[in-house]
Design an enzyme around this catalytic site. Structure first.
Site, PDB file in Angstrom:
ATOM      1  N   ASP A 191       0.854  -1.191   0.000  1.00  0.00           N
ATOM      2  CA  ASP A 191       0.000   0.000   0.000  1.00  0.00           C
ATOM      3  C   ASP A 191       0.893   1.246   0.000  1.00  0.00           C
ATOM      4  O   ASP A 191       1.716   1.429   0.905  1.00  0.00           O
ATOM      5  CB  ASP A 191      -0.898  -0.009   1.233  1.00  0.00           C
ATOM      6  CG  ASP A 191      -1.968   1.069   1.215  1.00  0.00           C
ATOM      7  OD1 ASP A 191      -2.065   1.788   0.197  1.00  0.00           O
ATOM      8  OD2 ASP A 191      -2.697   1.211   2.203  1.00  0.00           O
TER       9      ASP A 191
ATOM     10  N   ASP B  27      -3.246   2.344  -5.953  1.00  0.00           N
ATOM     11  CA  ASP B  27      -2.090   2.411  -5.053  1.00  0.00           C
ATOM     12  C   ASP B  27      -1.965   1.192  -4.139  1.00  0.00           C
ATOM     13  O   ASP B  27      -1.289   1.239  -3.120  1.00  0.00           O
ATOM     14  CB  ASP B  27      -2.147   3.693  -4.208  1.00  0.00           C
ATOM     15  CG  ASP B  27      -3.390   3.779  -3.336  1.00  0.00           C
ATOM     16  OD1 ASP B  27      -4.303   2.962  -3.536  1.00  0.00           O
ATOM     17  OD2 ASP B  27      -3.451   4.661  -2.463  1.00  0.00           O
ATOM     18  N   GLU B  28      -2.608   0.075  -4.506  1.00  0.00           N
ATOM     19  CA  GLU B  28      -2.568  -1.135  -3.684  1.00  0.00           C
ATOM     20  C   GLU B  28      -2.434  -2.376  -4.559  1.00  0.00           C
ATOM     21  O   GLU B  28      -3.064  -2.471  -5.612  1.00  0.00           O
ATOM     22  CB  GLU B  28      -3.845  -1.291  -2.865  1.00  0.00           C
ATOM     23  CG  GLU B  28      -4.129  -0.204  -1.853  1.00  0.00           C
ATOM     24  CD  GLU B  28      -5.468  -0.446  -1.186  1.00  0.00           C
ATOM     25  OE1 GLU B  28      -5.532  -1.289  -0.264  1.00  0.00           O
ATOM     26  OE2 GLU B  28      -6.456   0.192  -1.601  1.00  0.00           O
TER      27      GLU B  28
END
Length: 437
Positions: free
Chosen positions: A19, A122-123
């Site tokens: 993350d 974003d993960e």
């Protein structure tokens, strides 16, 4: 170091959840430093990513840690943040750069595992079962490489399933590797109180057990469930009777159980893609509203195609001049990425949903997504569908190469409406919503 010494059974998986810390702000900082546009690292000063204050788009999308120390929060108006911090620096978002940064992360992670799921921009989830004997050192190596080679920091959560790995990556401090194995749950997630886990509202930084939002939390309180432990021990059949299948899901999550597979994907696997725009004046008639909606549809359809996705459902959101918010959705006949077909659905949704009030803000969201490898059309429409997809692809290529306004629809001439609004990257185009999971 937590997690070291864990003994795994042969059939247990090992999952990493990576993350990015403050993704939009971190990625903007990297770009400014790499291109020499700033001599300072904006992560180290009071700064935010936000829209145009002049056009009433002044909402904060991300804030630096120094900005958060002033009480500045994501989602609040920029003018309110400036009252808290007079020296606040505001930067516009750049969605195209964010996608490139996300792609760079995916490419680096691909060196360590063939099975990676891009959960959002974003993960990522990554199957690292092959690192069972040395997982902590490998996680530290990956985190270090991301920082040194790509310039931004990450949290890495580690566990035997996706749920616990994701929850582990939410732990503080940031820029750290965290584990959350089942036998660690009482220590890391919970505070003992009469044999129960900590209160749901105090569990994680975002305020909730994963998948327990405000509405679900209120229903749980009515059942006298106030802690994770109480939820884990509650009668699952009664939960299902009150919350349907969602009751079963959060019961399993409270017990740390999740058998979902990592779905290998090299595109941004999101549940919805949307844009919204706050208009500089209040709209009072249908024709003007449809022009704004077309502008939003143009940009959001481009993002849909960039994500290699098709949509089966469109949603129009409306905020009135009295700040009343509501939305209306419309299913499409077939999955599509065609701007024209999507806009036909948007027009129907607006026609059915608008109540005639003055409009301050309009939004468009595309959901019920699938990969564009699946494209269904009737035999009658097949030829026209293929022609439309080729046209959209050509327009996307021209706009990406020569600018968003190199080709525009005639309806926007002298209209005062941007041809592509709520867009993705220049000083004039702002993504008002991130990828929605």
């Amino acid at each position: 170091m937590f997690g070291v010494g864990v003994v795994f059974s042969n059939d247990e998986r090992l999952i990493f959840h990576i993350d990015v810390n403050s993704a939009y702000l971190s990625w903007t900082a990297v770009k400014l430093l790499q291109y020499g546009e700033s001599l300072i690292d904006i992560r180290e000063v009071p700064s935010v990513i936000g829209g145009s204050e002049e056009n009433r788009h002044g909402i904060i999308l991300a804030a630096s840690i120094p900005a958060k120390k002033f009480g500045i929060k994501t989602g609040e108006p920029i003018y309110a943040a400036r009252l808290k911090c007079k020296n606040l620096i505001v930067y516009p978002p750049d969605y195209n750069w964010y996608v490139k940064s996300s792609d760079a992360l995916f490419e680096l992670l691909s060196e360590y595992s063939p099975k990676i799921q891009r959960y959002s921009i974003d993960e990522c989830f990554m199957d690292c079962t092959h690192f069972k004997d040395d997982y902590m050192r490998m996680a530290m190596r990956i985190k270090m490489r991301i920082s040194q080679e790509l310039g931004f920091n990450t949290n890495i959560g580690i566990s035997t399933n996706k749920l616990l790995a994701k929850m582990a990556s939410d732990f503080k401090p940031k820029n750290t590797v965290h584990t959350l194995f089942k036998d660690e749950m009482p220590l890391k997630m919970c505070t003992y109180k009469k044999g129960s886990y900590a209160a749901i509202k105090n569990l994680l930084p975002d305020g909730n057990l994963f998948m327990v939002g405000r509405a679900s939390e209120a229903k749980l309180h009515k059942l006298n469930i106030h802690t994770i432990g109480e939820l884990a021990k509650f009668d699952v059949n009664l939960l299902i009777s009150k919350l349907d299948s969602h009751g079963k899901l959060i019961y399993e999550y409270a017990n740390g159980r999740d058998n979902s597979e990592i779905r290998k994907s090299n595109y941004l696997e999101v549940k919805g893609i949307g844009n919204s725009t706050t208009i500089a004046y209040d709209i009072e008639n249908r024709e003007e509203a449809l022009k704004v909606l077309l502008s939003l549809t143009e940009s959001v359809s481009m993002r849909l195609r960039e994500n290699n996705s098709l949509c089966g459902l469109v949603v129009v959101s409306i905020k009135t001049n009295e700040f009343t918010y509501y939305s209306h959705q419309k299913p499409l006949n077939n999955f599509t990425d065609s701007t024209n077909i999507i806009f036909e659905g948007i027009k129907e949704a607006f026609k059915e949903g608008w109540r005639g009030e003055k409009i301050r803000q309009l939004g468009v969201r595309l959901t019920k997504l699938c990969a564009n490898s699946y494209c269904q059309a009737t035999l009658f429409d097949l030829e026209n569908t293929e022609k439309q997809r080729k046209l959209d692809k050509t327009l996307d290529a021209l706009r990406n190469k020569y600018g968003k306004e190199c080709v525009i629809r005639s309806t926007f001439f002298h209209s005062g409406v941007k041809p592509l609004d709520g867009g993705t990257g220049s000083d004039q185009y702002y993504p008002m919503m991130s990828s929605i999971l």
